[in-house]
Design a protein around this motif. Structure first.
Motif, PDB file in Angstrom:
ATOM      1  N   ALA A 371      40.660  32.353  41.053  1.00 41.77           N
ATOM      2  CA  ALA A 371      41.089  32.258  39.655  1.00 41.77           C
ATOM      3  C   ALA A 371      41.867  33.531  39.335  1.00 41.77           C
ATOM      4  O   ALA A 371      41.393  34.640  39.586  1.00 41.77           O
ATOM      5  N   VAL A 372      43.055  33.381  38.824  1.00 40.77           N
ATOM      6  CA  VAL A 372      43.916  34.536  38.574  1.00 40.77           C
ATOM      7  C   VAL A 372      43.717  35.038  37.145  1.00 40.77           C
ATOM      8  O   VAL A 372      43.851  34.282  36.175  1.00 40.77           O
ATOM      9  N   ASN A 373      43.391  36.324  37.028  1.00 39.99           N
ATOM     10  CA  ASN A 373      43.230  36.962  35.725  1.00 39.99           C
ATOM     11  C   ASN A 373      43.775  38.391  35.803  1.00 39.99           C
ATOM     12  O   ASN A 373      44.476  38.745  36.757  1.00 39.99           O
ATOM     13  N   SER A 374      43.442  39.211  34.832  1.00 45.11           N
ATOM     14  CA  SER A 374      43.997  40.574  34.778  1.00 45.11           C
ATOM     15  C   SER A 374      43.493  41.456  35.906  1.00 45.11           C
ATOM     16  O   SER A 374      44.045  42.517  36.167  1.00 45.11           O
ATOM     17  N   TYR A 375      42.423  41.026  36.594  1.00 41.74           N
ATOM     18  CA  TYR A 375      41.844  41.842  37.656  1.00 41.74           C
ATOM     19  C   TYR A 375      42.224  41.353  39.062  1.00 41.74           C
ATOM     20  O   TYR A 375      41.818  41.947  40.049  1.00 41.74           O
ATOM     21  N   SER A 376      42.965  40.258  39.150  1.00 43.39           N
ATOM     22  CA  SER A 376      43.207  39.638  40.451  1.00 43.39           C
ATOM     23  C   SER A 376      44.134  40.448  41.351  1.00 43.39           C
ATOM     24  O   SER A 376      43.945  40.491  42.566  1.00 43.39           O
ATOM     25  N   GLY A 377      45.153  41.061  40.785  1.00 35.00           N
ATOM     26  CA  GLY A 377      46.101  41.825  41.596  1.00 35.00           C
ATOM     27  C   GLY A 377      46.986  40.923  42.429  1.00 35.00           C
ATOM     28  O   GLY A 377      46.891  39.686  42.407  1.00 35.00           O
ATOM     29  N   ILE A 378      47.862  41.556  43.207  1.00 40.88           N
ATOM     30  CA  ILE A 378      48.792  40.814  44.069  1.00 40.88           C
ATOM     31  C   ILE A 378      48.040  39.993  45.108  1.00 40.88           C
ATOM     32  O   ILE A 378      48.421  38.861  45.426  1.00 40.88           O
ATOM     33  N   ALA A 379      46.956  40.552  45.635  1.00 41.23           N
ATOM     34  CA  ALA A 379      46.174  39.823  46.653  1.00 41.23           C
ATOM     35  C   ALA A 379      45.621  38.525  46.077  1.00 41.23           C
ATOM     36  O   ALA A 379      45.600  37.487  46.743  1.00 41.23           O
ATOM     37  N   GLY A 380      45.155  38.574  44.822  1.00 44.73           N
ATOM     38  CA  GLY A 380      44.623  37.370  44.197  1.00 44.73           C
ATOM     39  C   GLY A 380      45.670  36.301  44.010  1.00 44.73           C
ATOM     40  O   GLY A 380      45.397  35.104  44.208  1.00 44.73           O
ATOM     41  N   ILE A 381      46.880  36.709  43.638  1.00 41.19           N
ATOM     42  CA  ILE A 381      47.976  35.744  43.460  1.00 41.19           C
ATOM     43  C   ILE A 381      48.326  35.101  44.796  1.00 41.19           C
ATOM     44  O   ILE A 381      48.492  33.886  44.900  1.00 41.19           O
ATOM     45  N   ALA A 382      48.429  35.921  45.846  1.00 45.07           N
ATOM     46  CA  ALA A 382      48.742  35.391  47.181  1.00 45.07           C
ATOM     47  C   ALA A 382      47.663  34.424  47.658  1.00 45.07           C
ATOM     48  O   ALA A 382      47.962  33.347  48.196  1.00 45.07           O
ATOM     49  N   ALA A 383      46.412  34.805  47.425  1.00 41.03           N
ATOM     50  CA  ALA A 383      45.304  33.938  47.847  1.00 41.03           C
ATOM     51  C   ALA A 383      45.331  32.622  47.076  1.00 41.03           C
ATOM     52  O   ALA A 383      45.069  31.550  47.643  1.00 41.03           O
TER      53      ALA A 383
END
Length: 448
Positions: A371-383
């Motif tokens: 789930a993408v939020n303010s804490y996800s970072g670039i790694a979270g977006i890629a995942a």
């Protein structure tokens, strides 16, 4: 049958354990029962009986559809051995007839009746081979609900069991409220007498140990009546009930329903009773899907079960029965393997096994997601991209991919402007189409 229990003029309510004005107590005696897992263990279902009482009534068509689903989930493995039905209404009987017409070996259709000889006519007319019979065994029920003595209750239960056997029907005796019952004063004598009836008739008699208020305790060294190990061990060794005739039916009042059910297997009971997604009285029954995972861990396999069908059943319950499954419910919730922490997302991106304990995509058809939020970072977006677009190893987006940067900038701006909610999948999908348009050219892309 001769009554051999400890009769009493006053009920034994175990007030030192159940003071009522206080939370129930767990008393220890440090007696350890040996673990003895039966060679064959299985699951039974009561979605159409106990479970259906807690949700909106199902139509005949819905019952038949869910029965089909249970059959598809079992897939000939015999792990989901039986499912039980009411027989009292025209709708119940029509649903049973349609399910019988399917001719499935698993799950076998059984029924449930009151401790009333007249009810056997229904069972026999339907051609059902086994029925559950209510046999309340705590003094709370015998004295305060039935207004009987133990001796009267015993004689009543045994006469009902005899009637079942005379009709050639396997009685499944539901020992209601066993975790507040006088085990050696009533439970053991009743079970022994039932085993004698079984021996004389050469027809199996089953015991369903019902933890009606979810008071069972799985820890070793706990005193009766709350000890699950002692109850299962005691039924086997003091009442001569074979493992294949012992079944546990639990409720989740104290968050222990899954553990107590697994404990039944560990200490010698072959069967545990469940409902789909744990639906049932008050806080619910033991979730069927949870016990499939317990079975897999204990036995090391699930034979040839089709576990991917579980997600389809969950969707059906939500869309057709309007039954809401909390998103973070283990194994079946829409977000059960969704991570929100940026450091976890980075781990998933590097190696999925870091934060996913088994291949949920392969086994359950549900890949690990982010789930993408303010804490996800670039790694979270890629995942998220890799998961949502179901990209294989050769196609996966790396967190160093510069095409992610404008997506990250858009997300940062959202939160700088006061947003507090997660970025929705539809929003992210549009961003990916805008900044990584060639992802649509990949024939292997399959949005989950």
């Amino acid at each position: 049958m001769n009554y051999s229990g400890v009769d009493t003029l006053r009920p034994n309510l175990f007030k030192e354990v159940f003071p009522y004005e206080e939370i129930p107590k767990v008393l220890f005696n440090n007696i350890q029962q040996p673990m003895e897992i039966p060679e064959d263990i299985w699951i039974t279902d009561t979605t159409f009986r106990d479970g259906q009482q807690s949700i909106s009534s199902m139509t005949v068509e819905q019952i038949v559809k869910i029965y089909d689903y249970l059959h598809e989930l079992d897939n000939g493995s015999g792990i989901i051995k039986q499912t039980e039905f009411f027989l009292y209404s025209d709708k119940d009987r029509k649903a049973v007839e349609k399910c019988i017409e399917k001719g499935y070996d698993f799950p076998e259709i059984t029924s449930w009746i009151r401790a009333n000889k007249e009810d056997f006519k229904l069972v026999k007319e339907m051609g059902i081979k086994e029925t559950g019979i209510l046999m309340s065994c705590s003094d709370y029920h015998i004295f305060h609900k039935l207004n009987m003595t133990r001796k009267e209750a015993m004689q009543n239960y045994l006469s009902i069991a005899e009637a079942a056997l005379e009709n050639g029907i396997i009685p499944r005796c539901h020992f209601e409220d066993i975790t507040r019952a006088d085990f050696f004063g009533f439970v053991v004598p009743l079970a022994k007498n039932l085993m004698r009836l079984s021996e004389e008739s050469n027809i199996p008699v089953k015991i369903r140990a019902c933890d009606t208020l979810g008071l069972g305790v799985p820890h070793p060294g706990v005193e009766l009546p709350r000890s699950v190990p002692a109850i299962i061990h005691g039924l086997r060794y003091y009442s001569n009930v074979p493992s294949k005739s012992i079944e546990w039916h639990g409720h989740n009042d104290y968050y222990s329903v899954v553990t107590n059910s697994a404990t039944t297997w560990l200490y010698g009971g072959s069967s545990v009773n469940t409902t789909l997604f744990g639906i049932g009285e008050r806080v619910g029954n033991c979730p069927l899907e949870a016990m499939i995972i317990e079975y897999a861990q204990i036995k090391g396999n699930t034979k040839n079960m089709n576990l991917k069908i579980i997600s389809e059943i969950a969707d059906y319950f939500e869309k057709e029965l309007k039954h809401e499954i909390p998103p973070r419910t283990p194994f079946v919730g829409s977000e059960f393997n969704t991570t929100r922490a940026g450091v976890h997302a980075d781990g998933l991106l590097k190696n999925e096994e870091i934060y996913n304990s088994f291949d949920t995509r392969k086994i359950l058809g549900k890949p690990a997601t982010v789930a993408v939020n303010s804490y996800s970072g670039i790694a979270g977006i890629a995942a998220w991209i890799n998961s949502y677009f179901n990209l294989d190893e050769s196609e996966r987006i790396d967190k160093k991919d510069k095409r992610i940067l404008p997506i990250k900038k858009w997300i940062d701006l959202e939160y700088e402007n006061g947003r507090i909610s997660n970025i929705r999948n539809e929003e992210l999908k549009e961003l990916v189409y805008r900044y990584i348009p060639n992802i649509l050219e990949n024939e292997n892309v399959k949005v989950i």
